[in-house]
Design a protein around this motif. Structure first.
Motif, PDB file in Angstrom:
ATOM      1  N   ALA A  50      -5.491  -3.508 -10.840  1.00 56.39           N
ATOM      2  CA  ALA A  50      -5.668  -5.633 -11.530  1.00 56.39           C
ATOM      3  C   ALA A  50      -4.507  -4.966 -12.666  1.00 56.39           C
ATOM      4  N   GLY A  51      -3.617  -6.042 -13.032  1.00 59.47           N
ATOM      5  CA  GLY A  51      -2.942  -6.051 -14.633  1.00 59.47           C
ATOM      6  C   GLY A  51      -1.387  -5.249 -13.770  1.00 59.47           C
ATOM      7  N   GLY A  52      -1.251  -4.207 -13.139  1.00 58.40           N
ATOM      8  CA  GLY A  52      -0.090  -3.653 -12.663  1.00 58.40           C
ATOM      9  C   GLY A  52      -0.152  -2.539 -13.263  1.00 58.40           C
ATOM     10  N   LYS A  53      -1.277  -1.800 -13.831  1.00 56.33           N
ATOM     11  CA  LYS A  53      -1.318  -0.262 -15.220  1.00 56.33           C
ATOM     12  C   LYS A  53      -1.642   0.788 -13.656  1.00 56.33           C
ATOM     13  N   THR A  54      -2.358   0.542 -12.998  1.00 58.31           N
ATOM     14  CA  THR A  54      -2.442   1.865 -11.786  1.00 58.31           C
ATOM     15  C   THR A  54      -1.918   1.468 -10.569  1.00 58.31           C
ATOM     16  N   VAL A  55      -1.898   2.597  -9.980  1.00 59.85           N
ATOM     17  CA  VAL A  55      -0.951   2.297  -8.867  1.00 59.85           C
ATOM     18  C   VAL A  55      -1.685   3.150  -8.037  1.00 59.85           C
ATOM     19  N   ASN A  56      -2.190   3.269  -6.901  1.00 64.26           N
ATOM     20  CA  ASN A  56      -2.749   3.531  -6.147  1.00 64.26           C
ATOM     21  C   ASN A  56      -1.482   3.934  -4.843  1.00 64.26           C
ATOM     22  N   TRP A  57      -1.797   5.153  -3.940  1.00 63.85           N
ATOM     23  CA  TRP A  57      -1.012   6.111  -3.584  1.00 63.85           C
ATOM     24  C   TRP A  57      -1.914   7.030  -2.170  1.00 63.85           C
ATOM     25  N   TRP A  58      -1.827   6.895  -1.439  1.00 65.73           N
ATOM     26  CA  TRP A  58      -2.936   7.230  -0.847  1.00 65.73           C
ATOM     27  C   TRP A  58      -1.691   8.585   0.424  1.00 65.73           C
ATOM     28  N   THR A  59      -2.580  10.162   0.781  1.00 66.62           N
ATOM     29  CA  THR A  59      -2.037  10.678   1.890  1.00 66.62           C
ATOM     30  C   THR A  59      -3.055  11.145   2.720  1.00 66.62           C
ATOM     31  N   TRP A  60      -2.601  11.226   3.556  1.00 63.67           N
ATOM     32  CA  TRP A  60      -3.600  12.397   4.750  1.00 63.67           C
ATOM     33  C   TRP A  60      -3.732  13.380   4.220  1.00 63.67           C
ATOM     34  N   ASP A  61      -3.170  14.560   3.517  1.00 63.06           N
ATOM     35  CA  ASP A  61      -2.606  16.086   2.827  1.00 63.06           C
ATOM     36  C   ASP A  61      -3.155  16.362   2.028  1.00 63.06           C
ATOM     37  N   GLU A  62      -4.903  17.045   1.782  1.00 61.89           N
ATOM     38  CA  GLU A  62      -5.319  17.723   1.111  1.00 61.89           C
ATOM     39  C   GLU A  62      -4.095  18.415   0.522  1.00 61.89           C
ATOM     40  N   ARG A  63      -3.582  19.164   0.796  1.00 63.29           N
ATOM     41  CA  ARG A  63      -3.078  19.919   0.399  1.00 63.29           C
ATOM     42  C   ARG A  63      -1.593  19.614  -0.598  1.00 63.29           C
ATOM     43  N   GLN A  64      -0.410  18.469   0.063  1.00 59.77           N
ATOM     44  CA  GLN A  64      -0.170  17.596  -0.805  1.00 59.77           C
ATOM     45  C   GLN A  64      -0.622  16.908  -1.753  1.00 59.77           C
ATOM     46  N   ALA A  65      -1.360  15.978  -1.400  1.00 56.23           N
ATOM     47  CA  ALA A  65      -2.475  15.313  -2.532  1.00 56.23           C
ATOM     48  C   ALA A  65      -2.790  16.644  -4.349  1.00 56.23           C
ATOM     49  N   ALA A  66      -2.593  17.619  -3.501  1.00 58.78           N
ATOM     50  CA  ALA A  66      -3.178  18.958  -4.634  1.00 58.78           C
ATOM     51  C   ALA A  66      -2.287  18.640  -5.401  1.00 58.78           C
ATOM     52  N   SER A  67      -0.758  18.850  -4.614  1.00 62.25           N
ATOM     53  CA  SER A  67       0.691  19.373  -5.282  1.00 62.25           C
ATOM     54  C   SER A  67       1.268  18.078  -5.536  1.00 62.25           C
ATOM     55  N   TYR A  68       1.148  17.301  -5.300  1.00 58.87           N
ATOM     56  CA  TYR A  68       1.289  15.695  -6.641  1.00 58.87           C
ATOM     57  C   TYR A  68       0.942  15.410  -7.449  1.00 58.87           C
TER      58      TYR A  68
END
Length: 448
Positions: free
Chosen positions: A33-51
């Motif tokens: 809401a409001g365009g200020k939070t971007v939701n991004w998904w991944t399936w890889d827990e290691r890449q989530a931590a890296s990004y």
């Protein structure tokens, strides 16, 4: 095991997408809401931590915009994504794999990015691999590359030393489908029966193996990325008759047939486990001493080389009649067509596709960046920890990679071809199955 899980998840996702209507939704998630939070998904827990390491730099450059990174197990990821498309609550952007480009773009669930690229003067030439893989049949760009994956050979250094095989021997293995080249000789030396006889010694018993020379190269999946593909690709064979949206998979090509017959023969000779014989991950097979070498994915590098008490080396794939060659899958960012948050999402996606973020996140080697300069950063960082990833840089720089082609009707291909590969490697069918497989791919790919 990871590749197999992703392939299975993609198959289920392809099935689920056939029920999707090509429609959007006016529903906006509360998080965006409001365009200020971007939701991004991944399936890889290691890449989530890296990004997540990219967030401070992004948020400093884009005050007022925050990013929420969510990671879901690969078994659930694509199912949740499809449910989000149906309900209108999909994430603003998400990591995706090439096999789903056709389904998602065809059903207009993801956005063509050409207008945004032009509007912001975003330079796709920063990427050294992956851009062309994310063009749909309409010629438009639907993905911003994140990473690429290929294959490598991992080997137990002590097992090799015991057999009189050096790291250089393995790194320079040659192969051909007629006599197997030096690869065949090395696999034979590395194989040891339960009486301690190596495969090249008198009295070797192929029915009682203590250590196989190499983990199974048999595979049920239709591209054989970490199994037979790095062998057959060295003959000039390619998965499709065209680089993108092929009309046929040439499984009836004589080079393909000879290669698969050679690989199947390794199991018959007791030099590798037969299809389905060992079901644990390659790292566990090497760690337990069941195999001396395993051909695995580039994503396996950190797990393979950090087995407690076992020294594992990394070598490039075999050099065949036309040099080294392998298929390379590409992951990329897609933007949900129903996002109400396009400007902020585009800023995050393009930041992820920048040298700054790819170098920051890629240093962990949880993925191989699509930007060559960032890949070198990962190589340098891992070298300090004793992991040599130079071979992956060489594969990219030497043109040894070719992209996995995006295809139509991926689920039907999986459902039809996988059982035939399994029947071949299990001995239920012989090489006469390959013309049948080629004909079936031509029929499936021709469907609209």
């Amino acid at each position: 095991m990871k590749a197999k899980r992703i392939a299975t998840a993609l198959a289920l996702a392809l099935a689920a997408t056939t029920a999707l209507a090509a429609c959007g939704s006016d529903k906006d998630s509360a998080d965006s809401a409001g365009g200020k939070t971007v939701n991004w998904w991944t399936w890889d827990e290691r890449q989530a931590a890296s990004y997540k390491k990219c967030l401070p730099g992004f948020e400093a450059a884009n005050p007022g915009i925050t990013v929420k990174i969510s990671q879901y197990a690969v078994d659930d990821y694509f199912t949740k994504l499809t449910a989000g498309f149906v309900s209108g609550a999909a994430p603003d952007a998400f990591q995706n794999s090439v096999p789903l480009l056709g389904a998602y773009a065809g059903q207009k669930q993801i956005m063509a990015l050409d207008d945004q690229i032009k509007k912001t003067n975003y330079d796709l030439s920063v990427f050294d691999i992956g851009v062309e893989s994310w063009k749909y049949t309409d010629g438009k760009q639907y993905g911003i590359p994140l990473d690429w994956a290929g294959a490598a050979i991992y080997f137990n250094e002590d097992k090799a030393k015991d057999a009189g095989v050096t790291a250089d021997d393995i790194a320079n293995m040659t192969w051909n489908p007629d006599d197997g080249g030096t690869f065949d000789k090395i696999v034979t030396k590395l194989t040891v029966d339960k009486n301690g006889k190596h495969g090249d010694q008198p009295g070797f018993d192929k029915s009682k193996i203590a250590t196989y020379g190499i983990a199974s190269l048999a595979s049920g999946d239709f591209n054989g990325q970490t199994s037979w593909n790095p062998f057959v690709s060295t003959t000039g064979w390619r998965l499709g008759d065209k680089p993108a949206w092929p009309t046929k998979f040439p499984y009836d090509d004589p080079n393909f047939v000879k290669t698969l017959e050679y690989i199947k023969g390794l199991g018959d000779r007791g030099l590798m486990p037969k299809f389905g014989q060992l079901t644990v991950a390659g790292s566990q097979q090497i760690g337990s001493g069941q195999v001396a070498m395993a051909q695995g994915g580039t994503w396996d590098a950190t797990s393979m080389t950090k087995i407690p008490g076992v020294k594992v080396g990394v070598a490039p794939t075999v050099k065949g009649p036309q040099g080294r060659s392998m298929i390379s899958n590409s992951n990329a960012n897609n933007i949900y067509a129903g996002t109400k948050n396009l400007d902020s999402t585009w800023k995050w996606v393009t930041y992820m596709g920048s040298e700054a973020c790819q170098s920051t996140a890629g240093a962990d080697a949880t993925f191989l960046p699509s930007i060559a300069k960032s890949l070198q950063v990962a190589v340098d960082a891992q070298k300090k920890d004793g992991l040599d990833l130079t071979g992956f840089v060489n594969a990219l720089n030497n043109g040894e990679l070719y992209p996995a082609p995006p295809t139509a009707n991926g689920q039907q291909l999986v459902d039809t071809i996988q059982p035939l590969f399994e029947a071949y490697f299990s001995g239920e069918k012989d090489k006469s199955v390959f013309p049948e497989m080629a004909a079936k791919t031509q029929e499936i790919l021709a469907k609209q």
